[in-house]
Design a protein around this motif. Structure first.
Motif, short mmCIF file in Angstrom:
data_model
loop_
_atom_site.label_atom_id
_atom_site.label_comp_id
_atom_site.label_asym_id
_atom_site.label_seq_id
_atom_site.Cartn_x
_atom_site.Cartn_y
_atom_site.Cartn_z
N MET A 1 -45.81 37.23 32.46
CA MET A 1 -46.81 38.30 32.28
C MET A 1 -47.94 37.83 31.35
O MET A 1 -48.73 38.63 30.88
CB MET A 1 -46.13 39.56 31.71
N GLY A 2 -47.96 36.54 31.05
CA GLY A 2 -49.06 35.99 30.26
C GLY A 2 -48.86 36.11 28.76
O GLY A 2 -49.82 36.00 28.00
N GLY A 3 -47.63 36.33 28.33
CA GLY A 3 -47.39 36.49 26.89
C GLY A 3 -46.54 35.37 26.33
O GLY A 3 -46.29 34.35 26.98
N ARG A 4 -46.12 35.57 25.08
CA ARG A 4 -45.27 34.59 24.41
C ARG A 4 -44.17 35.31 23.66
O ARG A 4 -44.34 36.45 23.25
CB ARG A 4 -46.09 33.77 23.41
N ILE A 5 -43.06 34.62 23.47
CA ILE A 5 -41.96 35.22 22.71
C ILE A 5 -41.36 34.15 21.82
O ILE A 5 -41.29 32.98 22.24
CB ILE A 5 -40.89 35.83 23.66
N TRP A 6 -40.99 34.51 20.61
CA TRP A 6 -40.31 33.53 19.76
C TRP A 6 -39.43 34.26 18.75
O TRP A 6 -39.49 35.48 18.63
CB TRP A 6 -41.32 32.63 19.06
N ALA A 7 -38.59 33.47 18.06
CA ALA A 7 -37.67 34.06 17.10
C ALA A 7 -37.98 33.54 15.71
O ALA A 7 -38.51 32.44 15.55
CB ALA A 7 -36.24 33.68 17.48
N GLU A 8 -37.66 34.35 14.72
CA GLU A 8 -37.80 33.93 13.33
C GLU A 8 -36.52 34.34 12.60
O GLU A 8 -35.92 35.36 12.95
CB GLU A 8 -38.99 34.65 12.66
N SER A 9 -36.13 33.54 11.62
CA SER A 9 -34.98 33.92 10.81
C SER A 9 -35.00 33.08 9.54
O SER A 9 -35.39 31.91 9.58
CB SER A 9 -33.67 33.69 11.58
N ASP A 10 -34.57 33.70 8.44
CA ASP A 10 -34.50 32.92 7.20
C ASP A 10 -33.19 32.14 7.11
O ASP A 10 -32.93 31.48 6.11
CB ASP A 10 -34.64 33.84 5.98
N GLY A 11 -32.37 32.23 8.14
CA GLY A 11 -31.14 31.44 8.15
C GLY A 11 -29.93 32.33 8.41
O GLY A 11 -30.04 33.55 8.47
N PRO A 12 -28.77 31.68 8.57
CA PRO A 12 -27.55 32.43 8.87
C PRO A 12 -27.31 33.53 7.83
O PRO A 12 -27.49 33.31 6.64
CB PRO A 12 -26.46 31.37 8.81
N GLY A 13 -26.96 34.70 8.34
CA GLY A 13 -26.64 35.82 7.46
C GLY A 13 -27.87 36.56 6.96
O GLY A 13 -27.75 37.52 6.20
N ARG A 14 -29.06 36.14 7.37
CA ARG A 14 -30.26 36.75 6.80
C ARG A 14 -31.14 37.46 7.83
O ARG A 14 -32.32 37.64 7.63
CB ARG A 14 -31.05 35.69 6.05
N GLY A 15 -30.51 37.86 8.94
CA GLY A 15 -31.25 38.65 9.92
C GLY A 15 -32.18 37.81 10.78
O GLY A 15 -32.43 36.64 10.49
N SER A 16 -32.64 38.42 11.88
CA SER A 16 -33.55 37.71 12.79
C SER A 16 -34.66 38.67 13.19
O SER A 16 -34.47 39.89 13.21
CB SER A 16 -32.85 37.29 14.08
N THR A 17 -35.79 38.08 13.53
CA THR A 17 -36.88 38.87 14.10
C THR A 17 -37.34 38.20 15.38
O THR A 17 -37.55 36.98 15.39
CB THR A 17 -38.07 38.94 13.12
N PHE A 18 -37.42 38.96 16.45
CA PHE A 18 -37.94 38.43 17.71
C PHE A 18 -39.30 39.07 17.95
O PHE A 18 -39.44 40.28 17.86
CB PHE A 18 -36.98 38.75 18.87
N ARG A 19 -40.29 38.21 18.17
CA ARG A 19 -41.65 38.73 18.39
C ARG A 19 -42.12 38.45 19.81
O ARG A 19 -41.86 37.37 20.35
CB ARG A 19 -42.63 38.04 17.44
N VAL A 20 -42.82 39.42 20.35
CA VAL A 20 -43.38 39.30 21.68
C VAL A 20 -44.88 39.55 21.58
O VAL A 20 -45.30 40.54 20.98
CB VAL A 20 -42.77 40.37 22.62
N VAL A 21 -45.66 38.62 22.11
CA VAL A 21 -47.11 38.83 22.12
C VAL A 21 -47.56 39.01 23.56
O VAL A 21 -47.21 38.20 24.42
CB VAL A 21 -47.83 37.59 21.53
N LEU A 22 -48.28 40.08 23.80
CA LEU A 22 -48.81 40.33 25.15
C LEU A 22 -50.31 40.61 25.04
O LEU A 22 -50.77 41.04 23.98
CB LEU A 22 -48.12 41.55 25.77
N PRO A 23 -51.03 40.40 26.11
CA PRO A 23 -52.46 40.74 26.04
C PRO A 23 -52.61 42.24 25.78
O PRO A 23 -51.92 43.05 26.42
CB PRO A 23 -52.98 40.38 27.43
N ALA A 24 -53.47 42.60 24.83
CA ALA A 24 -53.70 44.03 24.59
C ALA A 24 -54.58 44.55 25.71
O ALA A 24 -55.36 43.81 26.30
CB ALA A 24 -54.39 44.22 23.24
N ALA A 25 -54.40 45.83 26.05
CA ALA A 25 -55.22 46.41 27.11
C ALA A 25 -56.09 47.49 26.49
O ALA A 25 -55.77 48.04 25.44
CB ALA A 25 -54.32 47.00 28.19
N ALA A 26 -57.21 47.74 27.14
CA ALA A 26 -58.17 48.67 26.56
C ALA A 26 -57.63 50.08 26.50
O ALA A 26 -57.65 50.74 25.48
CB ALA A 26 -59.45 48.63 27.37
#
Ligand code: ADP
Length: 666
Positions: free
Chosen positions: A477-502
């Motif tokens: 769909m033309g976007g990107r996805i990636w994960a972030e985490s400060d390490g084991p036991g410290r939670g995760s964040t998954f981010r999705v970027v998509l084109p914004a629409a008007a």
């Protein structure tokens, strides 16, 4: 001449049978810095010369081998032929000089010689010899280099021609300059036939769907435009013999030492068989998953219904377990089907402007009732934020990410779903406080079947397909996805970027009308028919079931229902699509609400044919009821028509119809 400091003094061999002559010459030469060696006979001279000398002074008149003969032999032996020879003669006859020259002498001097003249001649000859030596040396060096180059070239050619992968080179305009044997046999052409021709045209290269390979898609063009080593999607080669093969292409620019590109090189690999096998595997997995869906849906649905009954505690536990495990099973089947369809490029995307806040709320609404240890927090400040995406696909991704956030934070905690606008993008994030991710997981997290190899992760069920599906969907769909985490036991964040629409172009959900009406269910699976009858029955609908398309048309014409729930796979001649087309072509039923319920994701096709909703099995009861409520026409009296082939049905249906004052058909 004085020898240069860094060069040894030149060696001069003096040959004369007369010792006093030798002494004289030595006395003239040594002070000038030469090393002098003497010989008193022709034979001794040949031996001494073979050991090395830079110049020879050779007396003509000697007993045994005379000077002419010695000179001839010296010039005839390759070890000594380059040593300059000065003949010393007391004769002044022209004939003697001619003889000396004919014997190969480089110069001659009359005896007794004048010291200055002697030294001048020697200097001149030694200079010539040095030049000659240098020349010979550089000639030898050049021919050695040439030999090395030739050996290197033939080695490179041998490698190029014997490797199994096809290699193709082109000039800056994409014209073929070389094709190795493997490339010839892959493309079914010969070097001669394609040299100098544009490579795509010469090799019949196209996209795998047969479309022309534009400059933008052409891996060689891209490499020439400066992209680093381009690994292209599969391409098709249409061979002159009519066969079509699939090739993997890897291209890069060929650069001069200065970095300036002079052409491109591409490696072609025939992946036809590999792709066929992959397609067969995908099809098999798809087929099996598809066939398992209906029974799974039946078990799931009945377990769902049973859970609402008054049950003894142990039975409730068992049913809940059955429900949970069937849900998991159907999730797995869904993953297998999705990945199969994604890889086969069978998933259609309907990109439109979507209200991000509303979508996130929908997911949160679906998930919240099931939360025990977690708090789900939705934080979308920009309520007008819209993303350009396919609604169902984005919902699928969000469900997956929120599902993972719950699954991989077994101790509970907060799950925060946010969305913000960043320039031209909408950035959605799902953050949890759970197990987190080790550093080495990031590189492979979105690969198929990858699961984090840690004991706390291993204990949690999963297929390792969810994130692979998410990435594929988002990237498609033309976007990107990636994960972030400060390490084991410290939670995760998954981010999705998509084109914004008007602005939001899809209508937001309208409030559901009250449940009432008749539904005609067209389905030939008795298990599912019974399940759906119960599900809709609980919501106040009357359901009539028929098993074939022709029965369905008959029933609709005899007594139009409030809505039709239509399966695609049916008993008999007509499939669901045929029923749908027949109804839509009939002016009386062009607006009849029709919901397709199928095992296949063919929403685009369904919508094009005019369905009001498209549900993919297994459908949770709430989703089915919601859909019927949304599309069904309000009717005077609630009643639903279900089509199926159980023998008791006609009787039941007749009774139901009579009850509502409609004459029952056959
Ligand atoms: P599955 O959950 O079926 O194993 P996924 O593709 O969804 O497959 O996830 C791949 C792996 O990524 C999981 O096995 C898990 O180890 C890790 N993972 C996914 N989401 C999270 C999360 N929110 N927190 C920690 N690890 C996660």
């Amino acid at each position: 001449m004085k020898a240069a400091a860094d060069q040894p003094a030149p060696r001069i061999l003096v040959v004369d049978d007369n010792p006093s002559n030798l002494t004289l010459l030595e006395a003239q030469l040594r002070p000038a810095g030469y090393r002098v060696r003497t010989a008193t006979s022709g034979r001794a001279a040949l031996d001494a010369a073979a050991e090395g000398a830079d110049l020879i002074l050779l007396d003509v008149m000697m007993p045994g081998l005379d000077g002419y003969e010695v000179c001839r032999r010296l010039k005839g032996d390759e070890r000594t032929s380059s040593i300059p020879v000065v003949m010393l003669t007391s004769l002044r006859e022209r004939a003697d000089k001619i003889l000396a020259l004919e014997a190969g002498a480089d110069d001659f001097l009359s005896k007794p010689s004048d010291r200055a003249e002697l030294l001048a001649r020697i200097r001149g000859l030694l200079r010539m010899k040095r030049l000659g030596d240098d020349l010979a040396q550089s000639r030898d060096e050049t021919s050695r280099q040439a030999e090395l180059l030739a050996a290197e070239k033939s080695r490179a050619e041998a490698i190029l021609f014997s490797i199994g992968d096809g290699v193709l080179t082109t000039d800056m305009d994409g014209r073929v300059t070389m094709l190795n044997q493997a490339a010839e046999s892959i493309a079914g052409v010969t070097n001669e036939a394609v040299l100098g021709r544009e490579w795509r045209e010469a090799l019949g290269a196209r996209l795998t769907d047969g479309a022309p390979l534009t400059d933008d898609a052409c891996p060689l063009r891209r490499a020439l435009r400066g992209e680093q080593a381009v690994e292209a999607e599969d391409l098709a080669i249409w061979r002159p013999d009519g066969r079509q093969i699939t090739v993997g292409v890897f291209a890069s620019a060929v650069r001069r030492a200065g970095g300036q590109p002079v052409g491109a090189v591409a490696v072609l690999r025939d992946v036809t068989r590999e792709r066929e096998v992959e397609a067969m595997k995908r099809e098999f997995v798809g087929l099996v998953s598809h066939e398992l869906r209906s029974p799974t849906a039946v078990i799931f649905g009945f377990a769902e219904l049973l859970m609402d009954e008054a049950l003894p505690p142990s039975a409730r536990r068992y049913v809940e377990r059955i429900h949970r495990e069937t849900e998991r099973l159907s999730g797995m089947l869904q993953d297998f089907l999705d990945i199969e369809r994604l890889e086969a490029g069978k998933i259609p995307y309907h990109l439109r402007s979507l209200p991000v806040a509303e979508l996130i709320e929908q997911v949160a609404g679906d998930v919240r009732p099931r939360l025990e240890r977690h708090q789900l927090v939705v934080d979308v400040r920009d309520v007008g934020l819209a993303a350009r995406a396919d609604r169902d696909r984005l919902l699928q991704v969000l469900h997956n990410l929120v599902g993972n956030a719950i699954k991989y934070s077994p101790e509970g905690g907060e799950i925060r779903v946010t969305a913000e606008r960043h320039g031209q993008s909408a950035v959605l994030a799902v953050a949890d406080q759970g197990l987190g991710l080790p550093r080495d997981a990031f590189a492979r997290l979105f690969e198929k079947f990858y699961r984090v190899d840690r004991p706390d992760h291993r204990g949690i069920n999963g297929t390792g397909l969810g994130l692979a599906i998410c990435r594929r969907l988002i990237e498609d769909m033309g976007g990107r996805i990636w994960a972030e985490s400060d390490g084991p036991g410290r939670g995760s964040t998954f981010r999705v970027v998509l084109p914004a629409a008007a602005e939001v172009t899809s209508p937001s959900a309208t409030p559901l009308p009250r449940a009432s009406g008749r539904v005609l269910l067209v389905k030939d699976d008795p298990g599912l028919v019974e399940l759906i009858q119960r599900q809709l029955g609980r919501a106040g609908y009357e359901v009539e079931a028929v098993a074939t398309g022709s029965e369905a048309l008959e029933r609709v014409r005899a007594a139009p229902p409030g809505a039709v729930v239509l399966d695609i796979k049916l008993a008999g001649e007509m499939d669901g699509w045929a029923v749908l087309k027949a109804l839509r072509e009939d002016a009386d039923f062009a607006d009849l609400p029709i919901i397709v319920m199928s095992g296949q994701e063919e929403r685009a096709y369904g919508l094009a044919l005019g369905v009001d909703d498209y549900l993919v099995k297994p459908v949770p009861a709430a989703r089915l009821v919601g859909s019927v409520q949304r599309v069904a026409r309000p009717q005077r009296r609630g009643y639903v028509l279900v089509a199926h082939d159980a023998t008791a049905m006609p009787h039941l249906v007749g009774e139901a119809l009579r009850e509502v004052g409609v004459a029952a058909g056959a």
